[in-house]
Design a protein around this motif. Structure first.
Motif, mmCIF file in Angstrom:
data_model
loop_
_atom_site.group_PDB
_atom_site.id
_atom_site.type_symbol
_atom_site.label_atom_id
_atom_site.label_comp_id
_atom_site.label_asym_id
_atom_site.label_seq_id
_atom_site.Cartn_x
_atom_site.Cartn_y
_atom_site.Cartn_z
ATOM 1 N N ASP A 125 86.268 55.073 -9.936
ATOM 2 C CA ASP A 125 86.171 54.406 -11.231
ATOM 3 C C ASP A 125 87.112 55.003 -12.270
ATOM 4 N N GLU A 126 88.052 55.823 -11.838
ATOM 5 C CA GLU A 126 89.048 56.395 -12.733
ATOM 6 C C GLU A 126 90.430 55.889 -12.341
ATOM 7 N N VAL A 127 91.201 55.471 -13.339
ATOM 8 C CA VAL A 127 92.553 54.981 -13.095
ATOM 9 C C VAL A 127 93.494 56.182 -13.103
ATOM 10 N N ALA A 128 94.149 56.418 -11.971
ATOM 11 C CA ALA A 128 95.062 57.550 -11.869
ATOM 12 C C ALA A 128 96.462 57.208 -12.370
ATOM 13 N N TRP A 129 96.859 55.938 -12.266
ATOM 14 C CA TRP A 129 98.201 55.500 -12.637
ATOM 15 C C TRP A 129 98.134 54.030 -12.987
ATOM 16 N N GLU A 130 98.907 53.632 -13.989
ATOM 17 C CA GLU A 130 98.992 52.201 -14.301
ATOM 18 C C GLU A 130 100.374 51.863 -14.833
ATOM 19 N N PHE A 131 100.744 50.625 -14.655
ATOM 20 C CA PHE A 131 102.016 50.093 -15.126
ATOM 21 C C PHE A 131 101.738 48.712 -15.697
ATOM 22 N N LEU A 132 102.210 48.465 -16.909
ATOM 23 C CA LEU A 132 101.957 47.206 -17.622
ATOM 24 C C LEU A 132 100.454 46.911 -17.705
ATOM 25 N N SER A 133 99.677 47.934 -17.945
ATOM 26 C CA SER A 133 98.212 47.858 -18.091
ATOM 27 C C SER A 133 97.475 47.498 -16.803
ATOM 28 N N LEU A 134 98.150 47.548 -15.679
ATOM 29 C CA LEU A 134 97.502 47.280 -14.395
ATOM 30 C C LEU A 134 97.524 48.548 -13.551
ATOM 31 N N SER A 135 96.379 48.869 -12.965
ATOM 32 C CA SER A 135 96.272 50.039 -12.096
ATOM 33 C C SER A 135 96.878 49.734 -10.732
#
Length: 171
Positions: A125-135
């Motif tokens: 449930d934790e986002v480690a990386w995202e680009f353009l607000s998408l994980s």
């Protein structure tokens, strides 16, 4: 020159190979995968294997449909994972923030698992990386859905472009 259904299937299988390679590259770069990230890799591996089977002359339509299912499954897992990351719904208790019940553990139990290295447990449930607000899970869902469409189009194209076997009338 339009692509054949077999070529489209191979392109879709290649897309799964690229996504799987990207997942391993992120892992090599230090982004350890959570359990749900690992789950998303299995259908990609299956799609790659299906692409390999397209090369050996097995029934193409069945393989193309199986490829569409594999890509759809990983897209579905990615969508579910995205919902878990964004808090839209609960994820598996084994890899979410609420998954560890330490109330029944003694100090010895807690210390026996301690080491000098960081914990290998990665929370789903934790986002480690995202680009353009998408994980990563979201990108996997979007791109896998696109691959599922390519697989499905290849199956559709194959079913309507292959010559039909003439039906014999009863004697």
């Amino acid at each position: 020159m339009p692509l054949s259904s077999k070529q489209l299937g191979l392109i879709a299988a290649g897309g799964s190979a690229v996504l799987l390679l990207a997942a391993f590259l992120f892992q090599a770069a230090g982004y350890a995968p959570c359990a749900m990230c690992i789950w998303q890799r299995y259908p990609h591996a299956i799609a790659i294997a299906i692409g390999a089977l397209l090369m050996v002359g097995l029934p193409i339509l069945l393989l193309l449909m199986a490829g569409a299912v594999a890509a759809s499954v990983t897209a579905g897992i990615g969508m579910f994972h995205t919902g878990v990351e964004r808090g839209w719904w609960e994820g598996p208790t084994s890899c979410t923030g609420s998954g560890l019940d330490m109330s029944n553990l003694s100090a010895a139990d807690l210390l026996s698992s301690a080491s000098s290295t960081a914990s290998a447990l990665v929370m789903c449930d934790e986002v480690a990386w995202e680009f353009l607000s998408l994980s990563m899970a979201s990108w996997n869902a979007v791109l896998s859905l696109m691959l599922a469409v390519v697989w499905a189009y290849a199956a559709y194209k194959h079913s309507f472009t292959q010559p039909k076997i003439a039906q014999q009338e009863p004697l």
